[in-house]
Design a protein around this motif. Structure first.
Motif, PDB file in Angstrom:
ATOM      1  N   TRP A 170      -8.547  10.679  -7.243  1.00  0.00           N
ATOM      2  CA  TRP A 170      -9.654  10.300  -6.365  1.00  0.00           C
ATOM      3  C   TRP A 170     -10.330   9.026  -6.871  1.00  0.00           C
ATOM      4  CZ3 TRP A 170     -15.080  12.611  -5.759  1.00  0.00           C
ATOM      5  CH2 TRP A 170     -15.543  12.440  -4.458  1.00  0.00           C
ATOM      6  N   GLU A 171     -10.533   8.944  -8.181  1.00  0.00           N
ATOM      7  CA  GLU A 171     -11.144   7.749  -8.772  1.00  0.00           C
ATOM      8  C   GLU A 171     -10.296   6.512  -8.488  1.00  0.00           C
ATOM      9  OE1 GLU A 171     -12.900   6.177 -13.043  1.00  0.00           O
ATOM     10  OE2 GLU A 171     -11.353   7.724 -13.052  1.00  0.00           O
ATOM     11  N   LYS A 172      -8.981   6.639  -8.648  1.00  0.00           N
ATOM     12  CA  LYS A 172      -8.093   5.505  -8.374  1.00  0.00           C
ATOM     13  C   LYS A 172      -8.189   5.097  -6.907  1.00  0.00           C
ATOM     14  CE  LYS A 172      -3.263   3.960  -8.489  1.00  0.00           C
ATOM     15  NZ  LYS A 172      -3.687   2.647  -8.123  1.00  0.00           N
ATOM     16  N   ALA A 173      -8.168   6.077  -6.017  1.00  0.00           N
ATOM     17  CA  ALA A 173      -8.242   5.776  -4.586  1.00  0.00           C
ATOM     18  C   ALA A 173      -9.559   5.084  -4.235  1.00  0.00           C
ATOM     19  CB  ALA A 173      -8.074   7.057  -3.770  1.00  0.00           C
ATOM     20  N   LEU A 174     -10.661   5.585  -4.783  1.00  0.00           N
ATOM     21  CA  LEU A 174     -11.965   4.966  -4.506  1.00  0.00           C
ATOM     22  C   LEU A 174     -12.034   3.545  -5.061  1.00  0.00           C
ATOM     23  CD1 LEU A 174     -14.430   7.906  -5.167  1.00  0.00           C
ATOM     24  CD2 LEU A 174     -14.022   6.764  -2.992  1.00  0.00           C
ATOM     25  N   ASN A 175     -11.586   3.371  -6.297  1.00  0.00           N
ATOM     26  CA  ASN A 175     -11.624   2.036  -6.900  1.00  0.00           C
ATOM     27  C   ASN A 175     -10.730   1.059  -6.145  1.00  0.00           C
ATOM     28  OD1 ASN A 175     -13.523   2.608  -8.875  1.00  0.00           O
ATOM     29  ND2 ASN A 175     -11.981   3.294 -10.334  1.00  0.00           N
ATOM     30  N   ASP A 176      -9.548   1.518  -5.730  1.00  0.00           N
ATOM     31  CA  ASP A 176      -8.664   0.651  -4.946  1.00  0.00           C
ATOM     32  C   ASP A 176      -9.324   0.265  -3.628  1.00  0.00           C
ATOM     33  OD1 ASP A 176      -6.726   0.670  -6.888  1.00  0.00           O
ATOM     34  OD2 ASP A 176      -5.303   1.902  -5.771  1.00  0.00           O
ATOM     35  N   TYR A 177      -9.945   1.236  -2.971  1.00  0.00           N
ATOM     36  CA  TYR A 177     -10.598   0.946  -1.696  1.00  0.00           C
ATOM     37  C   TYR A 177     -11.760  -0.032  -1.884  1.00  0.00           C
ATOM     38  CZ  TYR A 177     -12.956   1.319   2.732  1.00  0.00           C
ATOM     39  OH  TYR A 177     -13.554   1.004   3.927  1.00  0.00           O
ATOM     40  N   LEU A 178     -12.561   0.187  -2.917  1.00  0.00           N
ATOM     41  CA  LEU A 178     -13.701  -0.700  -3.155  1.00  0.00           C
ATOM     42  C   LEU A 178     -13.252  -2.117  -3.512  1.00  0.00           C
ATOM     43  CD1 LEU A 178     -16.014   1.751  -5.106  1.00  0.00           C
ATOM     44  CD2 LEU A 178     -16.340   0.909  -2.767  1.00  0.00           C
ATOM     45  N   THR A 179     -12.071  -2.233  -4.095  1.00  0.00           N
ATOM     46  CA  THR A 179     -11.540  -3.541  -4.472  1.00  0.00           C
ATOM     47  C   THR A 179     -10.828  -4.235  -3.314  1.00  0.00           C
ATOM     48  OG1 THR A 179     -11.246  -2.775  -6.740  1.00  0.00           O
ATOM     49  CG2 THR A 179     -10.011  -4.732  -6.105  1.00  0.00           C
ATOM     50  N   THR A 180     -10.062  -3.463  -2.534  1.00  0.00           N
ATOM     51  CA  THR A 180      -9.197  -4.064  -1.510  1.00  0.00           C
ATOM     52  C   THR A 180      -9.634  -3.780  -0.074  1.00  0.00           C
ATOM     53  OG1 THR A 180      -7.740  -2.138  -1.343  1.00  0.00           O
ATOM     54  CG2 THR A 180      -7.209  -3.780  -3.055  1.00  0.00           C
ATOM     55  N   SER A 181     -10.531  -2.828   0.130  1.00  0.00           N
ATOM     56  CA  SER A 181     -10.941  -2.356   1.468  1.00  0.00           C
ATOM     57  C   SER A 181      -9.784  -1.723   2.233  1.00  0.00           C
ATOM     58  CB  SER A 181     -11.561  -3.483   2.302  1.00  0.00           C
ATOM     59  OG  SER A 181     -12.736  -3.948   1.688  1.00  0.00           O
TER      60      SER A 181
END
Length: 116
Positions: free
Chosen positions: A96-107
């Protein structure tokens, strides 16, 4: 005219993919000033879950305290609840952390096979 709430807003409803099926989530509390959100996550016929997310400052980023409280909806779903071990939870939170960080970085969302 009806207004569609934003994804973190109180009364927002959304559906997410997952195992053993799609989950329906309903935001019950959203307190942006406290960095807090609470929702009910229902896996029909499996579990009802209260999910609480409390953010706090942590250097240049933030720390997320995430609490799941699952309730089985019957004997067939007891197995699902039993799989929610500390090890499973740790792996789930890392995903979940990876998914959130990826989304916050790449949208952009990660593919479903990476979803928590």
């Amino acid at each position: 005219m009806a207004r569609t709430p934003s994804p973190a807003e109180r009364d927002c409803v959304f559906i997410t993919p997952g195992k053993p099926g799609k989950a329906i989530s309903y935001v019950t509390r959203h307190e942006p000033a406290r960095w807090f959100v609470e929702m009910l996550k229902i896996l029909p016929g499996v579990t009802a879950c209260r999910l609480e997310i409390q953010l706090s400052e942590d250097g240049a980023g933030c720390f997320a305290d995430v609490t799941y409280s699952h309730t089985s909806m019957g004997s067939a779903s007891d197995e699902f609840v039993a799989t929610f071990t500390p090890d499973y939870y740790q792996r789930s939170m890392q995903t979940w952390e990876k998914a959130l960080n990826d989304y916050l970085t790449t949208s952009e969302l990660l593919p479903d096979d990476h979803a928590a």
